[in-house]
Motif scaffolding. Structure first.
Motif, PDB file in Angstrom:
ATOM      1  N   ILE A 116      -6.244   0.705 -15.188  1.00 55.91           N
ATOM      2  CA  ILE A 116      -5.426   0.155 -14.099  1.00 55.91           C
ATOM      3  C   ILE A 116      -6.186   0.326 -12.792  1.00 55.91           C
ATOM      4  O   ILE A 116      -6.852   1.350 -12.576  1.00 55.91           O
ATOM      5  N   SER A 117      -6.092  -0.676 -11.937  1.00 58.40           N
ATOM      6  CA  SER A 117      -6.730  -0.599 -10.620  1.00 58.40           C
ATOM      7  C   SER A 117      -5.910  -1.429  -9.645  1.00 58.40           C
ATOM      8  O   SER A 117      -5.044  -2.203 -10.058  1.00 58.40           O
ATOM      9  N   ARG A 118      -6.179  -1.263  -8.367  1.00 61.97           N
ATOM     10  CA  ARG A 118      -5.442  -2.014  -7.361  1.00 61.97           C
ATOM     11  C   ARG A 118      -6.351  -2.366  -6.202  1.00 61.97           C
ATOM     12  O   ARG A 118      -7.328  -1.662  -5.934  1.00 61.97           O
ATOM     13  N   ASP A 119      -5.999  -3.435  -5.522  1.00 61.67           N
ATOM     14  CA  ASP A 119      -6.700  -3.866  -4.324  1.00 61.67           C
ATOM     15  C   ASP A 119      -5.659  -3.983  -3.224  1.00 61.67           C
ATOM     16  O   ASP A 119      -4.916  -4.964  -3.171  1.00 61.67           O
ATOM     17  N   ASN A 120      -5.593  -2.979  -2.377  1.00 62.10           N
ATOM     18  CA  ASN A 120      -4.571  -2.976  -1.332  1.00 62.10           C
ATOM     19  C   ASN A 120      -4.844  -3.999  -0.231  1.00 62.10           C
ATOM     20  O   ASN A 120      -3.943  -4.315   0.551  1.00 62.10           O
ATOM     21  N   ALA A 121      -6.048  -4.508  -0.164  1.00 67.28           N
ATOM     22  CA  ALA A 121      -6.354  -5.562   0.801  1.00 67.28           C
ATOM     23  C   ALA A 121      -5.816  -6.910   0.334  1.00 67.28           C
ATOM     24  O   ALA A 121      -5.519  -7.789   1.151  1.00 67.28           O
ATOM     25  N   LYS A 122      -5.700  -7.062  -0.988  1.00 66.55           N
ATOM     26  CA  LYS A 122      -5.226  -8.330  -1.555  1.00 66.55           C
ATOM     27  C   LYS A 122      -3.812  -8.229  -2.117  1.00 66.55           C
ATOM     28  O   LYS A 122      -3.256  -9.231  -2.580  1.00 66.55           O
ATOM     29  N   ASP A 123      -3.237  -7.033  -2.108  1.00 66.63           N
ATOM     30  CA  ASP A 123      -1.899  -6.810  -2.661  1.00 66.63           C
ATOM     31  C   ASP A 123      -1.830  -7.209  -4.134  1.00 66.63           C
ATOM     32  O   ASP A 123      -0.909  -7.928  -4.566  1.00 66.63           O
ATOM     33  N   VAL A 124      -2.786  -6.732  -4.890  1.00 70.33           N
ATOM     34  CA  VAL A 124      -2.864  -7.061  -6.314  1.00 70.33           C
ATOM     35  C   VAL A 124      -3.136  -5.782  -7.111  1.00 70.33           C
ATOM     36  O   VAL A 124      -3.917  -4.930  -6.685  1.00 70.33           O
ATOM     37  N   VAL A 125      -2.487  -5.693  -8.258  1.00 75.65           N
ATOM     38  CA  VAL A 125      -2.773  -4.628  -9.207  1.00 75.65           C
ATOM     39  C   VAL A 125      -3.266  -5.282 -10.492  1.00 75.65           C
ATOM     40  O   VAL A 125      -2.801  -6.362 -10.859  1.00 75.65           O
ATOM     41  N   TYR A 126      -4.209  -4.623 -11.136  1.00 64.04           N
ATOM     42  CA  TYR A 126      -4.838  -5.164 -12.336  1.00 64.04           C
ATOM     43  C   TYR A 126      -4.642  -4.225 -13.523  1.00 64.04           C
ATOM     44  O   TYR A 126      -4.456  -3.020 -13.373  1.00 64.04           O
ATOM     45  N   LEU A 127      -4.736  -4.810 -14.701  1.00 63.74           N
ATOM     46  CA  LEU A 127      -4.798  -4.025 -15.919  1.00 63.74           C
ATOM     47  C   LEU A 127      -5.894  -4.620 -16.788  1.00 63.74           C
ATOM     48  O   LEU A 127      -5.729  -5.715 -17.339  1.00 63.74           O
ATOM     49  N   GLN A 128      -7.009  -3.928 -16.856  1.00 59.90           N
ATOM     50  CA  GLN A 128      -8.102  -4.342 -17.726  1.00 59.90           C
ATOM     51  C   GLN A 128      -7.854  -3.772 -19.110  1.00 59.90           C
ATOM     52  O   GLN A 128      -7.705  -2.550 -19.269  1.00 59.90           O
ATOM     53  N   MET A 129      -7.795  -4.648 -20.093  1.00 60.40           N
ATOM     54  CA  MET A 129      -7.476  -4.237 -21.456  1.00 60.40           C
ATOM     55  C   MET A 129      -8.641  -4.581 -22.369  1.00 60.40           C
ATOM     56  O   MET A 129      -9.000  -5.756 -22.508  1.00 60.40           O
ATOM     57  N   SER A 134       0.807  -1.222   0.000  1.00 56.45           N
ATOM     58  CA  SER A 134       0.000   0.000   0.000  1.00 56.45           C
ATOM     59  C   SER A 134       0.839   1.271   0.000  1.00 56.45           C
ATOM     60  O   SER A 134       0.310   2.365  -0.202  1.00 56.45           O
ATOM     61  N   HIS A 135       2.151   1.148   0.211  1.00 56.46           N
ATOM     62  CA  HIS A 135       3.031   2.312   0.200  1.00 56.46           C
ATOM     63  C   HIS A 135       3.570   2.625  -1.196  1.00 56.46           C
ATOM     64  O   HIS A 135       4.160   3.682  -1.400  1.00 56.46           O
ATOM     65  N   TYR A 136       3.362   1.706  -2.119  1.00 59.90           N
ATOM     66  CA  TYR A 136       4.031   1.782  -3.414  1.00 59.90           C
ATOM     67  C   TYR A 136       3.105   2.231  -4.537  1.00 59.90           C
ATOM     68  O   TYR A 136       1.957   1.759  -4.642  1.00 59.90           O
TER      69      TYR A 136
END
Length: 115
Positions: free
Chosen positions: A69-82, A29-31
């Motif tokens: 682009i989106s992120r879920d800081n609870a799951k430590d995952v970043v997404y890229l919907q294309m 979550s810091h990045y």
């Protein structure tokens, strides 16, 4: 520290894919997070970025309006919907995490857009 991309595949022009990048070993979550891509024979290029809390996003002109682009800081995952994929989107896609002087990269996932 690990960043592991997934979701790459062969898709037809006009199709959609969602890439994921799962992080571990650091305070996610810091990045700030970015997606880059590298097409065959070309240099790596920046695609999209998202701030640490997710409130700010930016996109390369070549993908604006098609990628999210989106992120879920609870799951430590970043997404890229294309969406509306084009043959020129064919590349290895990498996620990157950056905070102050620390920067981490994943190994990449291959996206091929072809009929």
């Amino acid at each position: 520290v690990q960043l592991v991309e997934s979701g790459g595949a062969l898709v037809q022009p006009g199709g959609s894919l969602r890439l994921s990048c799962a992080a571990s070993g650091f305070t996610f979550s810091h990045y700030g997070l970015n997606w880059f891509r590298q097409a065959p024979g070309k240099e790596r290029e920046w695609v999209a970025g998202i701030s640490s809390a997710g409130g700010r996003t930016n996109y390369a002109d070549s993908v604006k309006g098609r990628f999210t682009i989106s992120r879920d800081n609870a799951k430590d995952v970043v997404y890229l919907q294309m969406n509306s994929l084009k043959p020129e989107d064919t590349a290895v896609y990498y996620c990157s995490a950056r905070h102050l002087s620390s920067e981490y990269w994943g190994e990449g996932t291959l996206v091929t857009v072809s009929s």
